[in-house]
Design a protein around this motif. Structure first.
Motif, short mmCIF file in Angstrom:
data_model
loop_
_atom_site.label_atom_id
_atom_site.label_comp_id
_atom_site.label_asym_id
_atom_site.label_seq_id
_atom_site.Cartn_x
_atom_site.Cartn_y
_atom_site.Cartn_z
N ILE A 21 0.83 -1.01 0.17
CA ILE A 21 -0.08 -0.10 -0.06
C ILE A 21 0.68 1.54 -0.44
O ILE A 21 0.27 2.40 -0.75
N TRP A 22 2.44 1.37 0.63
CA TRP A 22 2.63 2.43 1.04
C TRP A 22 3.23 2.55 0.07
O TRP A 22 4.14 3.65 -0.28
N PRO A 48 -9.16 15.41 5.22
CA PRO A 48 -9.71 14.49 5.00
C PRO A 48 -9.06 13.02 5.43
O PRO A 48 -9.31 12.59 5.88
N GLY A 49 -7.68 12.92 5.85
CA GLY A 49 -7.17 12.59 5.78
C GLY A 49 -6.91 12.05 7.91
O GLY A 49 -7.23 11.21 8.16
N TYR A 220 -7.12 7.08 -2.63
CA TYR A 220 -6.16 5.80 -2.94
C TYR A 220 -5.50 6.59 -1.12
O TYR A 220 -5.03 5.78 -0.26
N GLY A 221 -4.46 7.82 -1.61
CA GLY A 221 -4.13 8.46 -0.69
C GLY A 221 -4.62 8.63 0.85
O GLY A 221 -3.62 8.17 1.56
N ILE A 222 -5.74 9.01 1.02
CA ILE A 222 -6.32 9.03 1.74
C ILE A 222 -6.88 7.68 2.55
O ILE A 222 -6.41 7.96 4.39
N VAL A 227 -5.36 6.31 6.48
CA VAL A 227 -6.36 5.71 7.49
C VAL A 227 -5.54 4.50 8.33
O VAL A 227 -5.36 3.81 8.39
N ALA A 228 -6.41 3.18 6.80
CA ALA A 228 -5.95 2.21 6.74
C ALA A 228 -4.35 1.72 7.04
O ALA A 228 -4.47 0.65 7.64
N GLY A 229 -3.67 2.42 6.40
CA GLY A 229 -2.64 2.45 6.40
C GLY A 229 -2.05 2.51 7.79
O GLY A 229 -1.27 2.00 8.72
N TRP A 230 -2.36 3.44 8.42
CA TRP A 230 -2.02 3.35 10.32
C TRP A 230 -2.06 2.54 10.93
O TRP A 230 -2.27 2.29 11.79
N LEU A 231 -3.88 1.91 10.50
CA LEU A 231 -4.23 1.31 11.23
C LEU A 231 -3.69 -0.11 10.91
O LEU A 231 -3.76 -0.64 12.30
N LEU A 232 -3.54 -0.34 10.28
CA LEU A 232 -2.52 -1.44 9.63
C LEU A 232 -1.28 -1.67 10.60
O LEU A 232 -0.27 -2.40 11.06
#
Length: 304
Positions: A21-22, A48-49, A220-222, A227-232
């Motif tokens: 993702i990143w 928005p992020g 995708y970025g937001i 969000v999904a990236g930081w929760l992961l």
């Protein structure tokens, strides 16, 4: 106590997913700049992020009140304002793979800053990683050739320096206790994002070209990148040792080079390839040292 096998397995799957993702997020950054000026695009991604991260905090029933607003603002200036703006500038004219590798030199800037600011001396094999990274950085930057995309390469390095500065701030804060990663991330993104919005409003730029594709790039970025990236990332830190978790950061630049080659057909020159290989090898050495316990990078500060 080691984590249960099932939890560790799920965390490793999350690690692979997060790295992909990143890494692809850098492709999406480049794509978005076709439709918006750098500051406008940075503002559209960060505000928005931050809002979605606060929604995640509410969903997880975490306290929403900030702690240490002045420190959060300084952190936001480095981790959000500086990082996102310099990254967008770097990608305006720079290649995705090269930019990603230069940004991910942040562990070396962290080590250099940690010496005077945290009293953490560079020791043993860390010196080899520093010298290899310095040689690779020189080959990629090509200071003897100031034409072309030299400015974009400098912006990419400054992105990594901003990331390193935010790592130092987080490390000092964490050592003092009273630190919640999700809350700190949301608040610094909000405060740093407000500064980005102010800059975007003050700096003249062409209007944003709104298309369905641009909306998908933003989403995708937001949604995924932020969000999904930081929760992961929070899930990974909870179920894996910090040293192993930090390996996901080191995989991103290698994947970024591969994905940019597949999507854009980027073919770096021979000196650039040699430089990027030196930098990636240095990151690998630092990862190995991290697993051995000689950690000098705060893995909490992973960046999309």
């Amino acid at each position: 106590m080691p984590p249960p096998a099932s939890s560790a397995r799920r965390a490793l799957i999350a690690l692979v997913l997060l790295s992909l993702i990143w890494a692809y997020n850098w492709i999406m950054l480049k794509e978005g700049l076709r439709f918006a000026a750098p500051f406008d695009y940075a503002a559209l991604r960060t505000a928005p992020g931050a809002a979605l991260l606060f929604a995640a905090m509410a969903w997880l029933k975490k306290p929403l009140a900030p702690r240490g607003v002045p420190r959060l603002l300084v952190l936001g200036l480095f981790q959000t304002t500086g990082f996102v703006c310099f990254a967008c500038w770097a990608l305006v004219a720079g290649a995705v793979g090269k930019t990603t590798v230069l940004v991910y030199t942040f562990p070396f800037w962290t080590m250099l800053l940690a010496w005077p600011l945290l009293g953490e001396r560079i020791r043993g094999w860390q010196w080899l990683a520093v010298f290899a990274a310095a040689g690779g950085l020189t080959l990629v930057l090509e200071p003897w050739n100031l034409a072309g995309s030299f400015a974009s390469r400098v912006y990419a390095v400054l992105t990594g320096v901003c990331w390193a500065a935010s790592s130092i701030i987080v490390k000092r804060w964490r050592n003092e206790g009273n630190f919640d990663l999700l809350s700190v991330t949301a608040w610094q993104m909000l405060l740093g994002g407000i500064v980005v919005i102010a800059i975007a409003w003050l700096v003249p730029s062409p209007p944003v070209v709104w298309t369905g594709y641009f909306v998908l790039v933003l989403l995708y970025g937001i949604v995924l990148g932020s969000v999904a990236g930081w929760l992961l990332w929070l899930y990974i830190l909870k179920h894996l040792p910090a040293g192993i978790a930090s390996l996901s950061m080191m995989a991103v630049p290698a994947l970024g080079v591969l994905l940019s080659r597949l999507q854009y057909g980027e073919t770096p020159a021979g000196t650039e390839i040699a430089g990027m290989l030196l930098i990636v090898a240095s990151l690998g050495l630092l990862s190995w040292l991290t697993l051995r316990g000689e950690q000098s990078v705060a893995p909490e500060t992973a960046q999309e």
